[in-house]
Design a protein around this motif. Structure first.
Motif, PDB file in Angstrom:
ATOM      1  N   THR A  91       1.784   8.090  24.923  1.00 54.85           N
ATOM      2  CA  THR A  91       2.505   9.348  24.729  1.00 54.85           C
ATOM      3  C   THR A  91       3.994   9.113  24.480  1.00 54.85           C
ATOM      4  O   THR A  91       4.785  10.049  24.568  1.00 54.85           O
ATOM      5  N   VAL A  92       4.354   7.883  24.203  1.00 53.31           N
ATOM      6  CA  VAL A  92       5.718   7.557  23.794  1.00 53.31           C
ATOM      7  C   VAL A  92       5.681   7.157  22.323  1.00 53.31           C
ATOM      8  O   VAL A  92       4.883   6.308  21.923  1.00 53.31           O
ATOM      9  N   ARG A  93       6.527   7.769  21.517  1.00 55.18           N
ATOM     10  CA  ARG A  93       6.633   7.443  20.100  1.00 55.18           C
ATOM     11  C   ARG A  93       7.731   6.392  19.948  1.00 55.18           C
ATOM     12  O   ARG A  93       8.916   6.690  19.966  1.00 55.18           O
ATOM     13  N   TRP A  94       7.301   5.139  19.824  1.00 47.29           N
ATOM     14  CA  TRP A  94       8.233   4.017  19.758  1.00 47.29           C
ATOM     15  C   TRP A  94       8.610   3.705  18.310  1.00 47.29           C
ATOM     16  O   TRP A  94       7.741   3.604  17.456  1.00 47.29           O
ATOM     17  N   TYR A  95       9.901   3.499  18.083  1.00 46.59           N
ATOM     18  CA  TYR A  95      10.386   2.991  16.803  1.00 46.59           C
ATOM     19  C   TYR A  95      10.977   1.601  17.036  1.00 46.59           C
ATOM     20  O   TYR A  95      11.928   1.439  17.805  1.00 46.59           O
ATOM     21  N   PHE A  96      10.382   0.612  16.374  1.00 48.46           N
ATOM     22  CA  PHE A  96      10.932  -0.746  16.380  1.00 48.46           C
ATOM     23  C   PHE A  96      11.272  -1.129  14.947  1.00 48.46           C
ATOM     24  O   PHE A  96      10.441  -0.977  14.047  1.00 48.46           O
ATOM     25  N   ASN A  97      12.490  -1.615  14.765  1.00 44.17           N
ATOM     26  CA  ASN A  97      12.947  -1.999  13.428  1.00 44.17           C
ATOM     27  C   ASN A  97      12.739  -0.853  12.426  1.00 44.17           C
ATOM     28  O   ASN A  97      12.392  -1.073  11.261  1.00 44.17           O
ATOM     29  N   GLY A  98      12.919   0.370  12.914  1.00 48.33           N
ATOM     30  CA  GLY A  98      12.858   1.547  12.060  1.00 48.33           C
ATOM     31  C   GLY A  98      11.471   2.086  11.793  1.00 48.33           C
ATOM     32  O   GLY A  98      11.324   3.064  11.054  1.00 48.33           O
ATOM     33  N   LYS A  99      10.422   1.483  12.378  1.00 51.89           N
ATOM     34  CA  LYS A  99       9.046   1.913  12.099  1.00 51.89           C
ATOM     35  C   LYS A  99       8.316   2.243  13.403  1.00 51.89           C
ATOM     36  O   LYS A  99       8.484   1.544  14.399  1.00 51.89           O
ATOM     37  N   PRO A 100       7.477   3.286  13.398  1.00 48.05           N
ATOM     38  CA  PRO A 100       6.768   3.670  14.623  1.00 48.05           C
ATOM     39  C   PRO A 100       5.580   2.757  14.903  1.00 48.05           C
ATOM     40  O   PRO A 100       4.845   2.365  13.991  1.00 48.05           O
ATOM     41  N   LEU A 101       5.390   2.426  16.176  1.00 46.17           N
ATOM     42  CA  LEU A 101       4.225   1.646  16.585  1.00 46.17           C
ATOM     43  C   LEU A 101       2.992   2.547  16.639  1.00 46.17           C
ATOM     44  O   LEU A 101       3.086   3.749  16.874  1.00 46.17           O
ATOM     45  N   ARG A 102       1.818   1.935  16.432  1.00 50.47           N
ATOM     46  CA  ARG A 102       0.563   2.657  16.636  1.00 50.47           C
ATOM     47  C   ARG A 102       0.397   2.938  18.126  1.00 50.47           C
ATOM     48  O   ARG A 102       0.678   2.071  18.965  1.00 50.47           O
ATOM     49  N   GLN A 103      -0.069   4.120  18.471  1.00 51.74           N
ATOM     50  CA  GLN A 103      -0.189   4.511  19.867  1.00 51.74           C
ATOM     51  C   GLN A 103      -1.613   4.344  20.372  1.00 51.74           C
ATOM     52  O   GLN A 103      -2.580   4.396  19.611  1.00 51.74           O
ATOM     53  N   THR A 104      -1.729   4.144  21.696  1.00 53.80           N
ATOM     54  CA  THR A 104      -3.033   4.071  22.335  1.00 53.80           C
ATOM     55  C   THR A 104      -2.853   4.363  23.817  1.00 53.80           C
ATOM     56  O   THR A 104      -1.883   3.937  24.443  1.00 53.80           O
ATOM     57  N   ARG A 105      -3.783   5.106  24.382  1.00 57.82           N
ATOM     58  CA  ARG A 105      -3.744   5.348  25.821  1.00 57.82           C
ATOM     59  C   ARG A 105      -4.124   4.063  26.540  1.00 57.82           C
ATOM     60  O   ARG A 105      -5.201   3.521  26.332  1.00 57.82           O
ATOM     61  N   ALA A 106      -3.219   3.590  27.397  1.00 64.65           N
ATOM     62  CA  ALA A 106      -3.435   2.287  28.026  1.00 64.65           C
ATOM     63  C   ALA A 106      -3.332   2.334  29.546  1.00 64.65           C
ATOM     64  O   ALA A 106      -3.332   1.294  30.191  1.00 64.65           O
ATOM     65  N   GLY A 107      -3.243   3.531  30.119  1.00 66.08           N
ATOM     66  CA  GLY A 107      -3.127   3.628  31.569  1.00 66.08           C
ATOM     67  C   GLY A 107      -1.788   3.183  32.112  1.00 66.08           C
ATOM     68  O   GLY A 107      -1.653   2.922  33.312  1.00 66.08           O
ATOM     69  N   LEU A 108      -0.784   3.096  31.245  1.00 62.67           N
ATOM     70  CA  LEU A 108       0.557   2.668  31.674  1.00 62.67           C
ATOM     71  C   LEU A 108       1.374   3.905  32.026  1.00 62.67           C
ATOM     72  O   LEU A 108       2.363   4.238  31.389  1.00 62.67           O
ATOM     73  N   THR A 109       0.930   4.591  33.060  1.00 65.05           N
ATOM     74  CA  THR A 109       1.513   5.885  33.393  1.00 65.05           C
ATOM     75  C   THR A 109       2.680   5.757  34.363  1.00 65.05           C
ATOM     76  O   THR A 109       2.728   4.865  35.213  1.00 65.05           O
ATOM     77  N   ASN A 110       3.620   6.665  34.205  1.00 65.26           N
ATOM     78  CA  ASN A 110       4.686   6.845  35.185  1.00 65.26           C
ATOM     79  C   ASN A 110       5.121   8.299  35.153  1.00 65.26           C
ATOM     80  O   ASN A 110       4.771   9.048  34.250  1.00 65.26           O
ATOM     81  N   VAL A 111       5.864   8.675  36.152  1.00 67.43           N
ATOM     82  CA  VAL A 111       6.327  10.045  36.255  1.00 67.43           C
ATOM     83  C   VAL A 111       7.759  10.110  35.743  1.00 67.43           C
ATOM     84  O   VAL A 111       8.589   9.251  36.061  1.00 67.43           O
ATOM     85  N   ALA A 112       8.039  11.101  34.917  1.00 74.25           N
ATOM     86  CA  ALA A 112       9.365  11.220  34.309  1.00 74.25           C
ATOM     87  C   ALA A 112      10.189  12.242  35.088  1.00 74.25           C
ATOM     88  O   ALA A 112       9.828  13.418  35.159  1.00 74.25           O
ATOM     89  N   ALA A 113      11.258  11.765  35.673  1.00 76.20           N
ATOM     90  CA  ALA A 113      12.142  12.652  36.434  1.00 76.20           C
ATOM     91  C   ALA A 113      13.561  12.137  36.316  1.00 76.20           C
ATOM     92  O   ALA A 113      13.798  10.930  36.259  1.00 76.20           O
ATOM     93  N   ARG A 114      14.503  13.067  36.290  1.00 76.28           N
ATOM     94  CA  ARG A 114      15.899  12.652  36.359  1.00 76.28           C
ATOM     95  C   ARG A 114      16.120  11.934  37.690  1.00 76.28           C
ATOM     96  O   ARG A 114      15.453  12.201  38.688  1.00 76.28           O
ATOM     97  N   ARG A 115      17.070  11.006  37.696  1.00 75.11           N
ATOM     98  CA  ARG A 115      17.265  10.207  38.905  1.00 75.11           C
ATOM     99  C   ARG A 115      17.562  11.055  40.143  1.00 75.11           C
ATOM    100  O   ARG A 115      17.013  10.772  41.218  1.00 75.11           O
ATOM    101  N   PRO A 116      18.416  12.082  40.072  1.00 69.36           N
ATOM    102  CA  PRO A 116      18.624  12.883  41.284  1.00 69.36           C
ATOM    103  C   PRO A 116      17.343  13.511  41.815  1.00 69.36           C
ATOM    104  O   PRO A 116      17.179  13.669  43.029  1.00 69.36           O
ATOM    105  N   VAL A 117      16.423  13.857  40.912  1.00 74.28           N
ATOM    106  CA  VAL A 117      15.159  14.459  41.335  1.00 74.28           C
ATOM    107  C   VAL A 117      14.291  13.410  42.021  1.00 74.28           C
ATOM    108  O   VAL A 117      13.675  13.677  43.068  1.00 74.28           O
ATOM    109  N   MET A 118      14.224  12.206  41.461  1.00 75.37           N
ATOM    110  CA  MET A 118      13.457  11.138  42.111  1.00 75.37           C
ATOM    111  C   MET A 118      14.046  10.827  43.485  1.00 75.37           C
ATOM    112  O   MET A 118      13.309  10.678  44.479  1.00 75.37           O
TER     113      MET A 118
END
Length: 448
Positions: A91-118
């Motif tokens: 669920t992250v759209r990565w651009y390396f060297n100006g091109k997007p990587l192919r995506q795949t669900r890999a179970g590499l999950t984390n929770v997204a929160a601003r640092r004060p919230v964490m």
């Protein structure tokens, strides 16, 4: 559960690192005291003593797993409070060297929160522990030691009040989690333990952050859009959904090419990035604040493990030991892994041995540090020694990233390594090398 080890442990710093450390300490000591110069309880916004808290907060997949181990069910609590979950490869759209990587669900999950919230969620868990106490708005002035300086017996501190006097807080163990500005190197040298060796790379990194409410959604099924800087285009950005329905944008440049903080200059910098959808989203969005700049001149690693000896009763962890390039978001994950190492030692029923703990911290840091320091040297303007092996690795990594724009399985391998789930050696498995070489050959044939 852990074994009883002592009466009191004192943690210097109420940072994420400090709070990670409290989890195992609370199992082993009758009382754990967190000392910090800031006000902590109930704080929901960036603290003065944590300037990076205004910027993107990154906890990699392995760090998220370690945090869950230290604080069971905290991920579910944060999600219930409005923090989104993300998959680093899916669920992250990565651009390396100006091109997007192919995506795949890999179970590499984390929770997204601003640092004060964490920090708030971690702090609330600690506040609920009967044997954890916060000492806010206190400055640390030194260590209490035996006359021969072979053992640390506590800390000297002073309240941030007019006419306050120095107080002594005795402890069986002092944990320095005070960050890059730690005075442990100075204290150790004054105590006769020698100078701590330091190493690092001058990056000249600067990054600026702004928060928005969007008027249209550029993400689709994705959670984040990340444009990674490269030697050809040394500008990058992390654009991500975060808590409270807001989005956070941190954009960066190296070797002094820093984002301007006036809104027009900031927008112009973002427009130059390889991911055009970021600019298209923010130009029509509602800004919630002005851009804030943070400068990060050099990476830093202190080699406490190389000192011939260390005093009993003092251990050092987190940014006080190592501050890697923040673009790679490794610091909090390394701290969480160090907290697990601390728990392993405490559950053996004895106070942590400072030399053994320093060695364990060094082993945790080594692979991540070597990987990112090598990537730092892919920029021609960054000073440092480039061995033939490192130059070959740079070429291989470019080929791997190019292949990952067409092969999602390589995105997964790459992101498992970037998330510190797998070691860097995973990128050199025969099956991975074969896929990279096959892709390079096929692509060369198509473009010939």
């Amino acid at each position: 559960m852990g074994s009883h080890v002592g009466k009191r442990a004192v943690v210097l710093g109420g940072s994420v690192t400090g709070m990670f450390a409290v989890s195992p300490l609370a199992e082993a000591y009758d009382e754990v005291v967190i000392v910090d110069r800031d006000e902590l309880i109930g704080v929901r916004e960036p603290r003065r003593g944590s300037p990076q808290a205004r910027h993107i907060n990154g906890l990699l997949a392995r760090g998220a797993r370690a945090m869950e181990d230290l604080f069971p069910e905290i991920t579910a609590q944060m999600v219930a409070a409005g923090c989104p979950l993300t998959d680093l490869a899916g669920t992250v759209r990565w651009y390396f060297n100006g091109k997007p990587l192919r995506q795949t669900r890999a179970g590499l999950t984390n929770v997204a929160a601003r640092r004060p919230v964490m920090e708030l969620h971690l702090r609330e868990r600690l506040e609920a522990m009967d044997n954890v106490r916060f000492m806010e708005r206190h400055d640390i002035t030194g260590l209490l030691t035996t006359p021969d300086s072979t053992q640390v017996l506590g800390v000297k501190l002073r309240r941030q009040e007019k006419d306050s006097i120095e107080e002594h807080l005795e402890a069986d163990l002092v944990v320095d989690a005070s960050g890059r500005g730690s005075r442990s190197p100075l204290w150790l040298e004054q105590m006769g333990y020698g100078r701590v060796a330091e190493e690092g790379t001058k990056m000249g990194l600067g990054y600026a952050t702004r928060h928005y409410r969007l008027r249209f959604d550029p993400f689709g099924k994705d959670h984040s859009i990340i444009c990674v800087a490269s030697p050809q285009s040394p500008r990058g950005a992390i654009f991500t959904k975060t808590d409270s329905g807001t989005v956070e944008l941190t954009t960066y440049g190296i070797l002094g090419d820093h984002p301007p903080i006036d809104p027009e200059g900031f927008n112009s910098f973002v427009k130059s990035l390889a991911a055009p959808e970021i600019y298209e989203a923010i130009i029509d969005a509602e800004p919630l604040n002005d851009p804030v700049l943070f400068r990060f001149p050099t990476t830093m690693r202190r080699r406490f493990e190389l000192l011939p000896r260390l005093p009993e009763g003092l251990i050092i962890m987190g940014d006080a030991v190592c501050t890697p390039n923040p673009v790679f978001a490794q610091a909090q994950t390394l701290s969480a892994l160090q907290a697990l190492a601390l728990r392993d030692q405490l559950r053996a029923g004895m106070a942590p041995d400072p030399k053994k703990f320093a060695a364990a911290v060094g082993r945790i840091i080594d692979p991540a540090w070597e990987m990112t320091e090598g990537i730092n040297l892919s920029y021609p303007g960054v000073e440092g020694r480039r061995t033939p092996m490192l130059l070959m690795m740079h070429r291989y990594m470019r080929a791997l990233q190019a292949a990952a724009t067409r092969d999602a399985s390589l995105t997964e391998v790459f992101m498992r390594t970037a998330s510190l789930v797998d070691p860097p050696t995973a990128l050199m498995r025969p099956s991975v090398i074969w896929k990279v070489l096959r892709d390079a050959q096929q692509h060369a044939t198509k473009t010939a």
